[in-house]
Design a protein around this motif. Structure first.
Motif, PDB file in Angstrom:
ATOM      1  N   ARG A  13       2.524 -31.560 -25.509  1.00 31.53           N
ATOM      2  CA  ARG A  13       2.766 -31.255 -24.093  1.00 31.53           C
ATOM      3  C   ARG A  13       2.697 -29.746 -23.821  1.00 31.53           C
ATOM      4  O   ARG A  13       3.306 -29.251 -22.892  1.00 31.53           O
ATOM      5  CB  ARG A  13       4.130 -31.792 -23.662  1.00 31.53           C
ATOM      6  CG  ARG A  13       4.186 -33.310 -23.651  1.00 31.53           C
ATOM      7  CD  ARG A  13       5.404 -33.892 -22.957  1.00 31.53           C
ATOM      8  NE  ARG A  13       6.671 -33.290 -23.333  1.00 31.53           N
ATOM      9  CZ  ARG A  13       7.465 -32.618 -22.483  1.00 31.53           C
ATOM     10  NH1 ARG A  13       7.141 -32.459 -21.246  1.00 31.53           N
ATOM     11  NH2 ARG A  13       8.607 -32.118 -22.903  1.00 31.53           N
ATOM     12  N   GLY A  14       1.955 -29.033 -24.636  1.00 32.62           N
ATOM     13  CA  GLY A  14       1.850 -27.592 -24.443  1.00 32.62           C
ATOM     14  C   GLY A  14       3.018 -26.879 -25.095  1.00 32.62           C
ATOM     15  O   GLY A  14       3.566 -27.341 -26.085  1.00 32.62           O
ATOM     16  N   TRP A  15       3.412 -25.758 -24.512  1.00 31.95           N
ATOM     17  CA  TRP A  15       4.488 -24.929 -25.065  1.00 31.95           C
ATOM     18  C   TRP A  15       5.832 -25.403 -24.524  1.00 31.95           C
ATOM     19  O   TRP A  15       5.973 -25.667 -23.339  1.00 31.95           O
ATOM     20  CB  TRP A  15       4.267 -23.471 -24.697  1.00 31.95           C
ATOM     21  CG  TRP A  15       3.109 -22.890 -25.433  1.00 31.95           C
ATOM     22  CD1 TRP A  15       1.803 -22.871 -25.022  1.00 31.95           C
ATOM     23  CD2 TRP A  15       3.143 -22.272 -26.705  1.00 31.95           C
ATOM     24  NE1 TRP A  15       1.022 -22.275 -25.971  1.00 31.95           N
ATOM     25  CE2 TRP A  15       1.812 -21.893 -27.021  1.00 31.95           C
ATOM     26  CE3 TRP A  15       4.143 -21.996 -27.619  1.00 31.95           C
ATOM     27  CZ2 TRP A  15       1.482 -21.253 -28.206  1.00 31.95           C
ATOM     28  CZ3 TRP A  15       3.814 -21.352 -28.805  1.00 31.95           C
ATOM     29  CH2 TRP A  15       2.504 -20.985 -29.091  1.00 31.95           C
ATOM     30  N   GLN A  16       6.794 -25.511 -25.433  1.00 31.18           N
ATOM     31  CA  GLN A  16       8.137 -25.931 -25.041  1.00 31.18           C
ATOM     32  C   GLN A  16       9.182 -25.116 -25.786  1.00 31.18           C
ATOM     33  O   GLN A  16       8.935 -24.593 -26.886  1.00 31.18           O
ATOM     34  CB  GLN A  16       8.326 -27.410 -25.327  1.00 31.18           C
ATOM     35  CG  GLN A  16       7.427 -28.274 -24.455  1.00 31.18           C
ATOM     36  CD  GLN A  16       7.721 -29.720 -24.659  1.00 31.18           C
ATOM     37  OE1 GLN A  16       7.253 -30.309 -25.629  1.00 31.18           O
ATOM     38  NE2 GLN A  16       8.496 -30.277 -23.766  1.00 31.18           N
ATOM     39  N   LEU A  17      10.350 -25.056 -25.185  1.00 33.48           N
ATOM     40  CA  LEU A  17      11.455 -24.281 -25.735  1.00 33.48           C
ATOM     41  C   LEU A  17      12.112 -25.031 -26.885  1.00 33.48           C
ATOM     42  O   LEU A  17      12.500 -26.186 -26.744  1.00 33.48           O
ATOM     43  CB  LEU A  17      12.475 -24.014 -24.618  1.00 33.48           C
ATOM     44  CG  LEU A  17      13.639 -23.097 -24.907  1.00 33.48           C
ATOM     45  CD1 LEU A  17      13.163 -21.709 -25.319  1.00 33.48           C
ATOM     46  CD2 LEU A  17      14.523 -22.996 -23.672  1.00 33.48           C
ATOM     47  N   LEU A  18      12.226 -24.370 -28.025  1.00 33.72           N
ATOM     48  CA  LEU A  18      12.882 -24.949 -29.200  1.00 33.72           C
ATOM     49  C   LEU A  18      14.271 -24.347 -29.390  1.00 33.72           C
ATOM     50  O   LEU A  18      15.214 -25.042 -29.732  1.00 33.72           O
ATOM     51  CB  LEU A  18      12.033 -24.706 -30.449  1.00 33.72           C
ATOM     52  CG  LEU A  18      12.562 -25.290 -31.748  1.00 33.72           C
ATOM     53  CD1 LEU A  18      12.525 -26.815 -31.702  1.00 33.72           C
ATOM     54  CD2 LEU A  18      11.750 -24.775 -32.927  1.00 33.72           C
ATOM     55  N   VAL A  19      14.392 -23.027 -29.156  1.00 36.10           N
ATOM     56  CA  VAL A  19      15.668 -22.326 -29.337  1.00 36.10           C
ATOM     57  C   VAL A  19      15.872 -21.354 -28.175  1.00 36.10           C
ATOM     58  O   VAL A  19      14.961 -20.609 -27.811  1.00 36.10           O
ATOM     59  CB  VAL A  19      15.692 -21.521 -30.663  1.00 36.10           C
ATOM     60  CG1 VAL A  19      16.981 -20.715 -30.791  1.00 36.10           C
ATOM     61  CG2 VAL A  19      15.497 -22.428 -31.863  1.00 36.10           C
ATOM     62  N   HIS A  20      17.070 -21.394 -27.597  1.00 35.14           N
ATOM     63  CA  HIS A  20      17.495 -20.416 -26.589  1.00 35.14           C
ATOM     64  C   HIS A  20      18.848 -19.904 -27.068  1.00 35.14           C
ATOM     65  O   HIS A  20      19.809 -20.670 -27.171  1.00 35.14           O
ATOM     66  CB  HIS A  20      17.625 -21.073 -25.213  1.00 35.14           C
ATOM     67  CG  HIS A  20      18.244 -20.193 -24.176  1.00 35.14           C
ATOM     68  ND1 HIS A  20      17.573 -19.127 -23.605  1.00 35.14           N
ATOM     69  CD2 HIS A  20      19.477 -20.210 -23.610  1.00 35.14           C
ATOM     70  CE1 HIS A  20      18.364 -18.538 -22.722  1.00 35.14           C
ATOM     71  NE2 HIS A  20      19.527 -19.178 -22.716  1.00 35.14           N
ATOM     72  N   HIS A  21      18.916 -18.628 -27.417  1.00 40.01           N
ATOM     73  CA  HIS A  21      20.152 -18.027 -27.926  1.00 40.01           C
ATOM     74  C   HIS A  21      20.445 -16.776 -27.109  1.00 40.01           C
ATOM     75  O   HIS A  21      19.663 -15.833 -27.119  1.00 40.01           O
ATOM     76  CB  HIS A  21      20.000 -17.673 -29.401  1.00 40.01           C
ATOM     77  CG  HIS A  21      21.267 -17.167 -30.018  1.00 40.01           C
ATOM     78  ND1 HIS A  21      21.397 -16.988 -31.369  1.00 40.01           N
ATOM     79  CD2 HIS A  21      22.461 -16.806 -29.491  1.00 40.01           C
ATOM     80  CE1 HIS A  21      22.607 -16.524 -31.638  1.00 40.01           C
ATOM     81  NE2 HIS A  21      23.264 -16.402 -30.506  1.00 40.01           N
TER      82      HIS A  21
END
Length: 145
Positions: free
Chosen positions: A117-125
């Motif tokens: 699905r394209g680029w997606q967020l894996l980690v938000h810190h």
């Protein structure tokens, strides 16, 4: 929980969608940005670490249910990209709508992965920035001839 349908052709598109969802307190838009990988991680400033989509969804749901509207601005973005992973380190400036209090920036790292699905967020810190107001800046050494 419905399956996300949004696609993001670049890490920048995913990041913009993340901050738009944050500013509009839109839980479904927020979750559409996240990777479907169960190893996803979200750390809110001064808060706990949430692992997996269910925990991350609940953390944002609770934040959005406060009814506060957030104004979010980013700056000082440093980006590292490869074919499948992108890391953005940035300063996040968050204020609550109607509150003119100047808050210090937050230090944020966003990790994106590229998948079907394209680029997606894996980690938000996100962490509070340290107080550097008391630090003395050391002058460069001087040479006298």
């Amino acid at each position: 929980m419905s399956a996300p349908t949004s696609t993001y052709p670049s890490p920048d598109d995913a990041e913009q969608a993340f901050y738009d969802a944050f500013a509009h307190s839109d839980l479904e838009a927020m979750m559409s940005v996240w990777s479907e990988d169960e190893e996803t991680v979200c750390v809110h400033p001064g808060g706990s670490r949430f692992t997996g989509l269910a925990a991350i969804r609940e953390s944002w749901k609770q934040l959005f249910e406060t009814g506060m509207k957030f104004q979010v601005r980013t700056s000082s973005v440093v980006k590292t990209h490869s074919a499948l992973v992108a890391v953005h380190s940035l300063l996040q400036h968050v204020s609550v709508e109607g509150d003119d209090t100047m808050t210090p920036p937050l230090i944020t790292t966003n990790v994106y992965t590229r998948g079907p699905r394209g680029w997606q967020l894996l980690v938000h810190h996100t962490s509070p920035a340290p107080d550097t107001s008391g630090l003395m800046m050391q002058e460069s050494p001087r040479t006298v001839h």
